[in-house]
Each structure stands twice: as C-alpha cells, then as structure tokens.
Design a protein around this motif. Structure first.
Motif, short mmCIF file in Angstrom:
data_model
loop_
_atom_site.label_atom_id
_atom_site.label_comp_id
_atom_site.label_asym_id
_atom_site.label_seq_id
_atom_site.Cartn_x
_atom_site.Cartn_y
_atom_site.Cartn_z
N UNK A 29 35.86 49.97 44.09
CA UNK A 29 34.81 49.26 43.36
C UNK A 29 35.41 48.14 42.52
N UNK A 30 36.48 48.46 41.79
CA UNK A 30 37.14 47.48 40.93
C UNK A 30 37.68 46.30 41.75
N UNK A 31 38.29 46.60 42.88
CA UNK A 31 38.83 45.57 43.75
C UNK A 31 37.72 44.63 44.20
N UNK A 33 34.62 44.21 42.76
CA UNK A 33 34.00 43.52 41.62
C UNK A 33 34.87 42.40 41.06
N UNK A 34 36.19 42.63 41.04
CA UNK A 34 37.11 41.64 40.49
C UNK A 34 37.58 40.65 41.54
N UNK A 35 37.21 40.88 42.80
CA UNK A 35 37.66 40.05 43.91
C UNK A 35 39.20 39.95 43.92
N UNK A 36 39.82 41.12 43.78
CA UNK A 36 41.28 41.25 43.78
C UNK A 36 41.64 42.28 44.83
N UNK A 37 42.61 41.97 45.65
CA UNK A 37 43.03 42.88 46.72
C UNK A 37 43.95 43.94 46.15
N UNK A 38 43.42 45.14 45.92
CA UNK A 38 44.20 46.25 45.40
C UNK A 38 44.62 47.19 46.53
#
Length: 117
Positions: A29-31, A33-38
């Motif tokens: 979800x965080x990845x 929402x933040x548009x960051x590839x985790x």
C-alpha cells in the motif's frame, strides 16, 4: 535489489506468518501511495540486524532508536509512535521500560548488568 528499488523490511516485528503478511500488505500500500518501488526483503535471524540497517537503499525499514541515533548518515525518519499517556504531552518519545517483579533483586538499570532479564 534492482536499480532504483528501495528496501522495505519489518524483521523486528515478524512475530508470526499472519503478521508478516500484514506488514507485506502495508508495504505494498505504501509503495503504491508514495509511488516508490519498494522491495520487501526478509532479513531473518540469525543474520545480524545491524547488517540490515547498514544496507544502502533503505526505503521503509523499522529501526530501534539507538541504532537510528548512531547511524551515519542518519536515515530519514518517516514516522514514530506517539504514546497516549498524558505525561508524553502528545510528543513522540522513544525509550524502554524495564519491568521486574516486586521481589526482584534489581532496583536500578545497573543492577541488571551481567544478568538476563
């Protein structure tokens, strides 16, 4: 880890498979929402946890206050708990309580040194 990806890891709190799965969903979800590839990694015991905290590309890694304070460079803090007790005055305060039984021989922190508690 591929180029451009950041690490996500909840090692310290993976107490059961259902909890690990919940952390994985939170990281996804965080990845998004933040548009960051985790990239979720499972840096499991017995690998020293200090190795995790020393990896490049920490994106969302849960870290205790002591290694955070000692890290160079210091990681960017994203969130910290705010305890609900009045004496915290709505601030994020990090410390540990060490509780012992009433009949314990330990009265101070120093009394515990060299013992298992």
């Amino acid at each position: 880890m591929s180029a451009g990806r950041l690490i996500a890891c909840s090692r310290m709190y993976n107490v059961a498979p259902v909890v690990t799965a919940a952390w994985d969903r939170l990281f996804a979800w965080l990845s998004n929402e933040a548009d960051v590839d985790l990239e979720v990694i499972y840096h499991a015991f017995p690998t020293p946890i200090e190795e995790l905290w020393g990896l490049p590309g920490l994106g969302c890694v849960l870290m205790c206050g002591y290694p955070y304070a000692r890290a160079t460079p210091r990681p960017q803090l994203l969130a910290a708990p705010v305890p609900s007790y009045d004496h915290y005055e709505g601030e994020s305060v990090y410390f540990s309580y060490l509780l012992v039984g009433e009949d314990s021989p330990f009265d101070t922190l120093e009394d515990t040194f060299g013992h298992r508690i």
